[in-house]
Design an enzyme around this catalytic site. Structure first.
Site, mmCIF file in Angstrom:
data_model
loop_
_atom_site.group_PDB
_atom_site.id
_atom_site.type_symbol
_atom_site.label_atom_id
_atom_site.label_comp_id
_atom_site.label_asym_id
_atom_site.label_seq_id
_atom_site.Cartn_x
_atom_site.Cartn_y
_atom_site.Cartn_z
ATOM 1 N N ASP A 9 8.966 39.202 42.318
ATOM 2 C CA ASP A 9 8.165 40.107 41.475
ATOM 3 C C ASP A 9 6.784 40.293 42.103
ATOM 4 O OD1 ASP A 9 6.725 37.984 38.881
ATOM 5 O OD2 ASP A 9 7.348 37.457 40.924
ATOM 6 N N ASP A 13 1.428 36.051 45.540
ATOM 7 C CA ASP A 13 2.060 34.933 46.240
ATOM 8 C C ASP A 13 3.473 35.276 46.689
ATOM 9 O OD1 ASP A 13 2.613 34.820 43.463
ATOM 10 O OD2 ASP A 13 3.193 32.728 43.602
ATOM 11 N N ASP A 14 4.118 36.212 45.973
ATOM 12 C CA ASP A 14 5.406 36.721 46.453
ATOM 13 C C ASP A 14 5.225 37.376 47.820
ATOM 14 O OD1 ASP A 14 5.139 37.053 43.380
ATOM 15 O OD2 ASP A 14 7.300 37.067 43.659
ATOM 16 N N ASN A 155 1.336 26.735 33.171
ATOM 17 C CA ASN A 155 0.175 27.463 33.703
ATOM 18 C C ASN A 155 -0.136 28.679 32.816
ATOM 19 O OD1 ASN A 155 2.347 29.035 34.524
ATOM 20 N ND2 ASN A 155 1.680 29.226 36.661
ATOM 21 N N GLU A 161 5.634 27.303 32.628
ATOM 22 C CA GLU A 161 5.255 28.010 33.864
ATOM 23 C C GLU A 161 5.689 29.466 33.721
ATOM 24 O OE1 GLU A 161 7.775 29.117 36.155
ATOM 25 O OE2 GLU A 161 6.162 30.124 37.211
ATOM 26 N N ASN A 163 7.205 31.997 35.397
ATOM 27 C CA ASN A 163 8.531 32.557 35.683
ATOM 28 C C ASN A 163 9.555 32.153 34.629
ATOM 29 O OD1 ASN A 163 7.712 33.893 37.981
ATOM 30 N ND2 ASN A 163 8.254 32.211 39.358
ATOM 31 N N HIS A 231 2.145 29.606 45.111
ATOM 32 C CA HIS A 231 3.360 29.024 44.533
ATOM 33 C C HIS A 231 4.643 29.431 45.269
ATOM 34 C CE1 HIS A 231 0.929 27.953 40.967
ATOM 35 N NE2 HIS A 231 0.412 29.169 41.069
ATOM 36 N N ASP A 232 4.861 30.737 45.397
ATOM 37 C CA ASP A 232 6.158 31.221 45.887
ATOM 38 C C ASP A 232 6.437 30.814 47.330
ATOM 39 O OD1 ASP A 232 5.848 34.319 44.008
ATOM 40 O OD2 ASP A 232 6.668 32.372 43.446
HETATM 41 O O1 RIB Z 1 3.764 30.509 38.010
HETATM 42 C C1 RIB Z 1 3.742 31.068 39.288
HETATM 43 C C2 RIB Z 1 4.781 32.124 39.417
HETATM 44 O O2 RIB Z 1 4.501 33.163 38.497
HETATM 45 C C3 RIB Z 1 4.791 32.799 40.797
HETATM 46 O O3 RIB Z 1 6.086 33.222 41.088
HETATM 47 C C4 RIB Z 1 3.877 33.979 40.605
HETATM 48 O O4 RIB Z 1 4.216 35.058 41.479
HETATM 49 C C5 RIB Z 1 4.205 34.353 39.185
HETATM 50 O O5 RIB Z 1 5.363 35.164 39.215
HETATM 51 CA CA CA Z 2 6.511 35.503 41.855
#
Ligand code: RIB
Ligand code: CA
Length: 303
Positions: A9, A13-14, A155, A161, A163, A231-232
């Site tokens: 998505d 960070d993706d 988070n 979290e 996702n 993260h990703d």
């Molecule tokens: O919590 C971090 C995740 O949520 C990562 O994949 C960031 O891109 C968001 O999608």
């Molecule tokens: Ca992501």
């Protein structure tokens, strides 16, 4: 070279994770899901990244715009209104593929049973739909790696979290599908910080730096001992070298009813064989050495 299908998505960070994958993995396909921003934007970003990263004719197939049963959760306050902060990539020339991401996942895994690692770094709606449509995907996938969940904290809220929170029902379906979920949760991804030293290592990489540096700078405040967590990229790095993390077998259940805990990945380490291999520690120095080394190799290809 490890063959991967990445469901994402984009998302800052993706984007950094896709750049890492472009360097050292064979990306057989990218599927997009609504998450950080709307599906139209995550797909546009994936298409633009495909061309920026010289991924050639790797198919980009859009999937679910929203969760299976929940109202939409988005994170423009984190990723910006476009999903890529203030990074402006050349708009894509080539369009997305026809069809739905879930069918692309099924067809791609069916065509190469045991050969393709599925990496999911957004809400798990597309993966859940694939499982619901064709349960044998759990046998056909070489491995399932997710960025998601946590056994310690949330988070997007104290318990969950992003996702997982974005589609708890989908996550529950995925965790209970019968495969081992290699879970890169916040417990490890929150140690993958872009400090000022790391940011300096992202500079001087030609046009790749035009993505990496502003994206990281938008994603959070960067200092000598802190910065945004990419993260990703941890999920992709795990596909490249699983010894980067310490993983522990566990049983993971996704809370779908709690008033305050919906989306929480309730992790039981008491079991010796559960449905997940949960990452508990990341070797941060080796992680960044791998990531920067891969970016340097990609930069030499991109110019
Ligand atoms: O919590 C971090 C995740 O949520 C990562 O994949 C960031 O891109 C968001 O999608
Ligand atoms: Ca992501």
């Amino acid at each position: 070279m490890t063959r991967v299908l990445i469901d994402c998505d984009p998302g800052i960070d993706d984007a950094l994770a896709l750049a890492l994958a472009a360097s050292r993995l064979e990306i057989v396909g990218i599927t997009t899901v609504g998450g950080n921003v709307d599906l139209s934007l995550t797909t546009a970003n994936a298409l633009a990244l495909r061309e920026f990263l010289d991924l050639g004719d790797v198919p980009v197939t859009p999937g679910a715009a929203g969760a299976l049963m929940r109202k939409t959760v988005r994170a423009p306050h984190v990723h910006g209104d476009t999903g890529l902060g203030d990074v402006v990539l050349p708009p894509a020339v080539r369009p997305a593929s026809q069809g739905h991401a879930a069918d692309f996942i099924i067809e791609t895994l069916a065509a190469s049973p045991g050969e393709i690692t599925l990496i999911a770094i957004g809400p798990l709606t597309n993966v859940a739909l694939a499982v619901l449509r064709e349960p044998r995907v759990v046998e056909w996938a070489k491995q399932l790696i997710i960025m998601g969940g946590s056994f310690t904290r949330g988070n997007h809220n104290p318990a969950a979290e992003f996702n997982i929170l974005a589609d708890p029902e989908a996550a529950s379906i995925v965790f209970d599908a019968g495969w081992q979920v290699h879970m890169m949760g916040l417990d490890v991804t929150l140690t993958a910080l872009v400090t000022s030293e790391v940011l300096d290592r992202m500079r001087g990489l030609g046009r790749l730096s035009d993505l990496l540096v502003p994206a990281a700078q938008y994603y959070g405040v960067i200092s000598a001992d802190g910065g945004p967590a990419i993260h990703d990229a941890v999920a992709v790095a795990y596909a490249l070298d699983p010894t980067l993390v310490t993983s522990v077998p566990a049983r993971v259940d996704v809370e779908t009813k709690g008033a305050y805990t919906s989306g929480m990945t309730v992790t039981d380490f008491r079991v010796s064989q559960g449905n997940a291999q949960v990452a508990t520690v990341l070797d941060v120095k080796r992680f960044w050495d791998l990531v920067i080394g891969a970016y340097e190799e990609l930069a030499r290809r991109l110019g």
